[in-house]
Design a protein around this motif. Structure first.
Motif, PDB file in Angstrom:
ATOM      1  N   MET A  11       0.856  -1.190   0.000  1.00  0.00           N
ATOM      2  CA  MET A  11       0.000   0.000   0.000  1.00  0.00           C
ATOM      3  C   MET A  11       0.884   1.230   0.000  1.00  0.00           C
ATOM      4  N   GLN A  12       0.385   2.286  -0.637  1.00  0.00           N
ATOM      5  CA  GLN A  12       1.106   3.558  -0.641  1.00  0.00           C
ATOM      6  C   GLN A  12       0.922   4.263   0.691  1.00  0.00           C
ATOM      7  N   PRO A  13       1.852   5.108   1.073  1.00  0.00           N
ATOM      8  CA  PRO A  13       1.663   5.922   2.295  1.00  0.00           C
ATOM      9  C   PRO A  13       0.367   6.706   2.237  1.00  0.00           C
ATOM     10  N   LEU A  85      -1.614   4.927   6.633  1.00  0.00           N
ATOM     11  CA  LEU A  85      -0.430   4.089   6.764  1.00  0.00           C
ATOM     12  C   LEU A  85       0.851   4.866   6.461  1.00  0.00           C
ATOM     13  N   LYS A  86       1.903   4.490   7.185  1.00  0.00           N
ATOM     14  CA  LYS A  86       3.220   5.114   7.029  1.00  0.00           C
ATOM     15  C   LYS A  86       4.243   4.046   6.647  1.00  0.00           C
ATOM     16  N   THR A  90       5.498  -0.825   7.946  1.00  0.00           N
ATOM     17  CA  THR A  90       5.895  -2.041   7.232  1.00  0.00           C
ATOM     18  C   THR A  90       6.394  -3.085   8.217  1.00  0.00           C
ATOM     19  N   VAL A 126       4.394  -0.789   3.218  1.00  0.00           N
ATOM     20  CA  VAL A 126       3.936   0.555   2.877  1.00  0.00           C
ATOM     21  C   VAL A 126       5.085   1.278   2.167  1.00  0.00           C
TER      22      VAL A 126
END
Length: 127
Positions: A11-13, A85-86, A90, A126
């Protein structure tokens, strides 16, 4: 007791993911359950816990306001909704359960000592 996690991925940040943990071999509705995470070379750290009989939740400071732990007793499933998410989120995420209706005060700090049953984990990346 068997726990099976799913829902991880890339997932992207700033994005969101929802992890699921399907429990079998016991009823989910009167235990202490939690989500934990681990990166290679580091110990397993607590993310959130829930007392499934009371709905009482506890969160690590680094996820407060971003992650939500919840349960669906009818599906015998534990969830972790992860928002905003950051990259530092991860990790491989694990769910776990311990006997007893209350979560001990150190449940997030001492996961391996206090939780007896673990799933195989699901990877969240992420980037």
């Amino acid at each position: 007791v068997q726990l099976v996690e799913s829902g991880g991925g890339l997932m992207q940040p700033g994005g969101s993911l929802r992890l699921s943990c399907v429990a079998s071999g016991y009823a989910l509705d009167d235990n202490c359950m939690g989500w934990f995470r681990q990166v290679p070379g580091k110990g397993r750290e607590g993310v959130a816990t829930i007392e499934t009989g009371f709905g009482t939740t506890t969160y690590a400071e680094f996820v407060k306001g971003r992650f939500t732990i919840s349960q669906d007793n009818a599906k015998n499933t534990l969830y972790l909704q992860m928002d905003s998410l950051k990259p530092e989120d991860t990790a491989k995420y694990y769910c776990a359960v311990r006997n007893g209706e209350n979560c001990p005060p150190k449940a997030l700090q001492w996961p391996r000592r206090l939780f007896g049953y673990w799933g195989q984990g699901t990877q969240v990346t992420v980037s």
